[in-house]
Design a protein around this motif. Structure first.
Motif, PDB file in Angstrom:
ATOM      1  N   ASN A  46     -39.502 -89.116 -26.958  1.00 22.82           N
ATOM      2  CA  ASN A  46     -40.957 -89.014 -27.086  1.00 22.82           C
ATOM      3  C   ASN A  46     -41.617 -88.615 -25.769  1.00 22.82           C
ATOM      4  N   LYS A  47     -41.033 -89.029 -24.653  1.00 20.85           N
ATOM      5  CA  LYS A  47     -41.566 -88.625 -23.344  1.00 20.85           C
ATOM      6  C   LYS A  47     -41.473 -87.110 -23.184  1.00 20.85           C
ATOM      7  N   LEU A  48     -40.368 -86.531 -23.635  1.00 22.02           N
ATOM      8  CA  LEU A  48     -40.195 -85.075 -23.570  1.00 22.02           C
ATOM      9  C   LEU A  48     -41.205 -84.369 -24.470  1.00 22.02           C
ATOM     10  N   VAL A  49     -41.390 -84.895 -25.675  1.00 21.81           N
ATOM     11  CA  VAL A  49     -42.329 -84.276 -26.622  1.00 21.81           C
ATOM     12  C   VAL A  49     -43.749 -84.320 -26.088  1.00 21.81           C
ATOM     13  N   GLN A  50     -44.171 -85.483 -25.612  1.00 18.86           N
ATOM     14  CA  GLN A  50     -45.566 -85.667 -25.206  1.00 18.86           C
ATOM     15  C   GLN A  50     -45.939 -84.882 -23.954  1.00 18.86           C
ATOM     16  N   ASN A  51     -44.952 -84.463 -23.173  1.00 19.08           N
ATOM     17  CA  ASN A  51     -45.236 -83.728 -21.935  1.00 19.08           C
ATOM     18  C   ASN A  51     -44.929 -82.242 -22.038  1.00 19.08           C
ATOM     19  N   SER A  52     -44.729 -81.751 -23.255  1.00 21.76           N
ATOM     20  CA  SER A  52     -44.349 -80.352 -23.433  1.00 21.76           C
ATOM     21  C   SER A  52     -45.088 -79.715 -24.606  1.00 21.76           C
ATOM     22  N   ILE A  53     -44.806 -78.427 -24.836  1.00 19.48           N
ATOM     23  CA  ILE A  53     -45.424 -77.726 -25.962  1.00 19.48           C
ATOM     24  C   ILE A  53     -44.982 -78.312 -27.300  1.00 19.48           C
ATOM     25  N   ALA A  54     -43.936 -79.121 -27.299  1.00 24.03           N
ATOM     26  CA  ALA A  54     -43.460 -79.716 -28.550  1.00 24.03           C
ATOM     27  C   ALA A  54     -44.555 -80.546 -29.218  1.00 24.03           C
ATOM     28  N   ARG A  55     -45.423 -81.163 -28.413  1.00 21.74           N
ATOM     29  CA  ARG A  55     -46.484 -81.990 -28.995  1.00 21.74           C
ATOM     30  C   ARG A  55     -47.505 -81.155 -29.761  1.00 21.74           C
ATOM     31  N   GLU A  56     -47.568 -79.848 -29.483  1.00 20.99           N
ATOM     32  CA  GLU A  56     -48.521 -78.976 -30.156  1.00 20.99           C
ATOM     33  C   GLU A  56     -47.978 -78.436 -31.479  1.00 20.99           C
ATOM     34  N   THR A  57     -46.695 -78.638 -31.724  1.00 19.47           N
ATOM     35  CA  THR A  57     -46.078 -78.132 -32.949  1.00 19.47           C
ATOM     36  C   THR A  57     -46.380 -79.068 -34.115  1.00 19.47           C
ATOM     37  N   PRO A  58     -46.234 -78.588 -35.350  1.00 11.21           N
ATOM     38  CA  PRO A  58     -46.511 -79.444 -36.522  1.00 11.21           C
ATOM     39  C   PRO A  58     -45.354 -80.357 -36.900  1.00 11.21           C
ATOM     40  N   TYR A  59     -44.282 -80.371 -36.107  1.00 11.62           N
ATOM     41  CA  TYR A  59     -43.070 -81.078 -36.521  1.00 11.62           C
ATOM     42  C   TYR A  59     -43.136 -82.580 -36.262  1.00 11.62           C
ATOM     43  N   GLN A  60     -42.345 -83.321 -37.025  1.00 10.61           N
ATOM     44  CA  GLN A  60     -42.244 -84.775 -36.893  1.00 10.61           C
ATOM     45  C   GLN A  60     -40.945 -85.091 -36.151  1.00 10.61           C
ATOM     46  N   TYR A  61     -41.059 -85.431 -34.890  1.00  9.17           N
ATOM     47  CA  TYR A  61     -39.860 -85.657 -34.075  1.00  9.17           C
ATOM     48  C   TYR A  61     -39.364 -87.094 -34.222  1.00  9.17           C
ATOM     49  N   ASP A  62     -38.134 -87.216 -34.652  1.00  2.47           N
ATOM     50  CA  ASP A  62     -37.465 -88.514 -34.742  1.00  2.47           C
ATOM     51  C   ASP A  62     -36.121 -88.384 -34.042  1.00  2.47           C
ATOM     52  N   PHE A  63     -35.733 -89.442 -33.341  1.00  3.44           N
ATOM     53  CA  PHE A  63     -34.507 -89.412 -32.551  1.00  3.44           C
ATOM     54  C   PHE A  63     -33.564 -90.506 -33.049  1.00  3.44           C
ATOM     55  N   HIS A  64     -32.336 -90.112 -33.364  1.00  7.51           N
ATOM     56  CA  HIS A  64     -31.392 -91.018 -34.002  1.00  7.51           C
ATOM     57  C   HIS A  64     -30.131 -91.162 -33.151  1.00  7.51           C
ATOM     58  N   LEU A  65     -29.786 -92.413 -32.824  1.00  5.76           N
ATOM     59  CA  LEU A  65     -28.532 -92.708 -32.141  1.00  5.76           C
ATOM     60  C   LEU A  65     -27.498 -93.064 -33.210  1.00  5.76           C
ATOM     61  N   LEU A  66     -26.459 -92.239 -33.313  1.00  2.78           N
ATOM     62  CA  LEU A  66     -25.444 -92.399 -34.352  1.00  2.78           C
ATOM     63  C   LEU A  66     -24.308 -93.298 -33.887  1.00  2.78           C
ATOM     64  N   ALA A  67     -23.716 -94.004 -34.834  1.00  3.27           N
ATOM     65  CA  ALA A  67     -22.677 -94.988 -34.502  1.00  3.27           C
ATOM     66  C   ALA A  67     -21.349 -94.349 -34.095  1.00  3.27           C
ATOM     67  N   ASP A  68     -21.155 -93.100 -34.384  1.00  2.00           N
ATOM     68  CA  ASP A  68     -19.890 -92.401 -34.097  1.00  2.00           C
ATOM     69  C   ASP A  68     -19.535 -92.507 -32.614  1.00  2.00           C
ATOM     70  N   ASP A  69     -18.459 -93.233 -32.317  1.00  3.85           N
ATOM     71  CA  ASP A  69     -18.042 -93.413 -30.921  1.00  3.85           C
ATOM     72  C   ASP A  69     -16.820 -92.574 -30.573  1.00  3.85           C
ATOM     73  N   GLN A  70     -16.472 -91.612 -31.448  1.00  6.38           N
ATOM     74  CA  GLN A  70     -15.323 -90.752 -31.215  1.00  6.38           C
ATOM     75  C   GLN A  70     -15.711 -89.283 -30.990  1.00  6.38           C
ATOM     76  N   THR A  71     -16.784 -88.848 -31.637  1.00  3.79           N
ATOM     77  CA  THR A  71     -17.183 -87.439 -31.608  1.00  3.79           C
ATOM     78  C   THR A  71     -18.305 -87.230 -30.613  1.00  3.79           C
ATOM     79  N   ILE A  72     -18.068 -86.411 -29.600  1.00  6.39           N
ATOM     80  CA  ILE A  72     -19.106 -86.105 -28.617  1.00  6.39           C
ATOM     81  C   ILE A  72     -19.957 -84.969 -29.171  1.00  6.39           C
ATOM     82  N   ASN A  73     -21.182 -85.317 -29.586  1.00  7.96           N
ATOM     83  CA  ASN A  73     -22.002 -84.306 -30.256  1.00  7.96           C
ATOM     84  C   ASN A  73     -23.471 -84.710 -30.239  1.00  7.96           C
ATOM     85  N   ALA A  74     -24.320 -83.699 -30.362  1.00  7.01           N
ATOM     86  CA  ALA A  74     -25.754 -83.875 -30.571  1.00  7.01           C
ATOM     87  C   ALA A  74     -26.219 -82.663 -31.363  1.00  7.01           C
TER      88      ALA A  74
END
Length: 255
Positions: A80-108
């Motif tokens: 949310n800090k990144l969104v609020q300080n960038s052009i992302a806050r001007e977009t119509p999108y709903q930003y949600d951030f999810h931490l996944l339980a997978d502790d084997q796969t390095i991914n985002a």
């Protein structure tokens, strides 16, 4: 009769291919946040709906959400800090951030419309600034409308392949192959654009953008010595990404 039938097939095939090109041109628009011209055939609301509908399934594929609410709140705060300080806050999108339980796969990754994910396997190796680099990159995918662009490209090539198959039989496979290669190339372009936007978002939010380079080193180490060659991957080689990230840091630091 056989020659006449062949001519009709050619005509119908060409008509289908022409329709695909006309449709692609008519759906071309400029992204107001990046200034890049894109082939898009869906609205922002449709992107948001796709992302929200797909998010639970994506989380399930990675073992669900990580059960520690404190760590999830930390990921939310950085995102949310990144969104609020960038052009992302001007977009119509709903930003949600999810931490996944997978502790084997390095991914985002990010879904259309603002759903951003990171696995615990990657999260556990990052500092706050490096996490900001990863989340900034994923926000960049959303702002860049990359998923919507890939969906539109896929639809275009499906239609063009159908036209080539009707008109020239075996040519359909060739056109389909060209389409697949184009999607891979565009995918690499998406990654580089997201790296560039991620650097900008980090600077705007007060994070050290050079930590994005450290993220690339972590990804390179995680891939090991048997990495898939760059031209066969939808992601550029980390070494090439580092070079481009340095260029982005110089570009935005001088503004």
């Amino acid at each position: 009769m056989r020659r006449s039938s062949w001519k009709i097939r050619i005509f119908i095939g060409l008509a289908i291919v022409a329709f695909a090109f006309i449709q692609k041109c008519s759906n071309t628009e400029e992204n107001p946040y990046t200034g890049r011209s894109q082939h898009i055939n869906m609205s922002a609301d449709q992107e948001i709906a796709i992302g929200l509908q797909s998010a639970p399934e994506m989380a399930q594929q990675h073992g669900g959400l990580y059960p520690d609410e404190r760590l999830q709140a930390f990921v939310d705060a950085v995102g949310n800090k990144l969104v609020q300080n960038s052009i992302a806050r001007e977009t119509p999108y709903q930003y949600d951030f999810h931490l996944l339980a997978d502790d084997q796969t390095i991914n985002a990754f990010a879904l259309p419309g603002g759903q951003c994910f990171i696995t615990y396997a990657l999260f556990s190796q990052l500092t706050e600034a490096q996490l900001a680099g990863v989340m900034g990159h994923e926000i960049g995918h959303v702002v860049g409308r990359h998923s919507a662009e890939r969906i539109a490209d896929s639809n275009f090539w499906k239609t063009a392949t159908m036209g080539a198959t009707v008109g020239a039989g075996d040519m359909g496979g060739l056109v389909g192959g060209i389409g697949q290669n184009t999607l891979l190339t565009n995918g690499r372009g998406d990654e580089l654009e997201s790296d560039d936007l991620g650097v900008l978002f980090m600077i705007q939010a007060g994070y050290d953008p050079y930590e994005m380079i450290e993220v690339m080193k972590i990804l390179k180490a995680a891939a090991g010595p048997n990495r898939v060659p760059e031209f066969q991957s939808t992601h550029p080689d980390p070494e090439n990404r580092i070079e481009k990230i340095r260029e982005s840091i110089q570009k935005y630091s001088n503004q």
